[in-house]
Design a protein around this motif. Structure first.
Motif, PDB file in Angstrom:
ATOM      1  N   ARG A  37       0.837  -1.196   0.000  1.00 27.82           N
ATOM      2  CA  ARG A  37       0.000   0.000   0.000  1.00 27.82           C
ATOM      3  C   ARG A  37       0.874   1.248   0.000  1.00 27.82           C
ATOM      4  NH1 ARG A  37      -2.521   0.036   6.190  1.00 27.82           N
ATOM      5  NH2 ARG A  37      -0.526   0.372   7.290  1.00 27.82           N
ATOM      6  N   ALA A  39       0.307   5.198   1.207  1.00 32.49           N
ATOM      7  CA  ALA A  39      -0.507   6.264   1.784  1.00 32.49           C
ATOM      8  C   ALA A  39      -0.093   7.599   1.173  1.00 32.49           C
ATOM      9  CB  ALA A  39      -0.324   6.287   3.294  1.00 32.49           C
ATOM     10  N   GLU A  87      -5.551   5.508   9.511  1.00 36.29           N
ATOM     11  CA  GLU A  87      -4.176   5.393   9.003  1.00 36.29           C
ATOM     12  C   GLU A  87      -3.998   4.267   7.984  1.00 36.29           C
ATOM     13  OE1 GLU A  87      -5.179   5.470  12.215  1.00 36.29           O
ATOM     14  OE2 GLU A  87      -3.915   4.166  13.474  1.00 36.29           O
ATOM     15  N   ASP A  88      -5.034   3.487   7.778  1.00 34.81           N
ATOM     16  CA  ASP A  88      -5.001   2.464   6.720  1.00 34.81           C
ATOM     17  C   ASP A  88      -5.369   3.054   5.363  1.00 34.81           C
ATOM     18  OD1 ASP A  88      -6.440   0.177   9.076  1.00 34.81           O
ATOM     19  OD2 ASP A  88      -4.339   0.348   8.486  1.00 34.81           O
ATOM     20  N   THR A  89      -5.745   4.314   5.337  1.00 34.52           N
ATOM     21  CA  THR A  89      -6.073   4.968   4.065  1.00 34.52           C
ATOM     22  C   THR A  89      -4.861   4.960   3.149  1.00 34.52           C
ATOM     23  OG1 THR A  89      -7.754   6.390   5.050  1.00 34.52           O
ATOM     24  CG2 THR A  89      -6.734   7.155   3.007  1.00 34.52           C
ATOM     25  N   ALA A  90      -5.037   4.410   1.960  1.00 36.33           N
ATOM     26  CA  ALA A  90      -3.931   4.251   1.012  1.00 36.33           C
ATOM     27  C   ALA A  90      -4.459   3.673  -0.288  1.00 36.33           C
ATOM     28  CB  ALA A  90      -2.857   3.333   1.597  1.00 36.33           C
ATOM     29  N   GLN A 105      -8.179   2.258  -4.340  1.00 36.59           N
ATOM     30  CA  GLN A 105      -8.139   3.230  -3.245  1.00 36.59           C
ATOM     31  C   GLN A 105      -8.977   2.747  -2.066  1.00 36.59           C
ATOM     32  OE1 GLN A 105      -6.553   6.445  -2.970  1.00 36.59           O
ATOM     33  NE2 GLN A 105      -7.232   6.197  -0.852  1.00 36.59           N
ATOM     34  N   THR A 107     -10.210   4.273   1.569  1.00 30.46           N
ATOM     35  CA  THR A 107     -10.296   5.461   2.407  1.00 30.46           C
ATOM     36  C   THR A 107     -11.079   5.119   3.664  1.00 30.46           C
ATOM     37  OG1 THR A 107     -10.240   6.910   0.471  1.00 30.46           O
ATOM     38  CG2 THR A 107     -11.026   7.866   2.540  1.00 30.46           C
TER      39      THR A 107
END
Length: 110
Positions: A37, A39, A87-90, A105, A107
């Motif tokens: 991933r 970010a 914080e896993d958004t990537a 993506q 989000t």
């Protein structure tokens, strides 16, 4: 080698997503498949791998929250992600043999 990811989207914190990757152009059953991933503003981070013998590995940052699996009959690899955090958004990529797909993506936001 062609890898096509799907399954990303917008999810609330604590939610789940299942990412899928369809592979073609190589011998899938004998290949190690990985997820990575990226970010926003950060480098590429390895997330998980599944080997041809079914053994799995996970990054400490996601261990216990993700499960990787493969279906050799369908040339697919999946990543089940639970208890997602902002914080896993990537952008999540499927990868093998030095190649990665276009990404999907994810989000995580309320």
């Amino acid at each position: 080698v062609q890898l096509v990811e799907s399954g990303g989207g917008l999810v609330q914190p604590g939610g789940s997503l299942r990412l899928s990757c369809v592979a073609s152009g190589f011998t899938f059953s004998t290949s190690t498949m990985s997820w990575a991933r990226q970010a926003p503003g950060k480098g590429l981070e390895w997330v998980s791998a599944i080997y041809s013998n079914g053994r799995t590995d996970y990054a400490d940052s996601m261990k216990g929250r993700v499960t990787i699996s493969r279906d050799n009959a369908k040339n697919t690899v999946a990543l089940q992600m639970d208890s997602l955090k902002p914080e896993d958004t990537a952008v999540y990529y499927c990868a093998t043999r030095g190649t990665r797909g276009q990404g999907t993506q994810v989000t995580v936001s309320s």
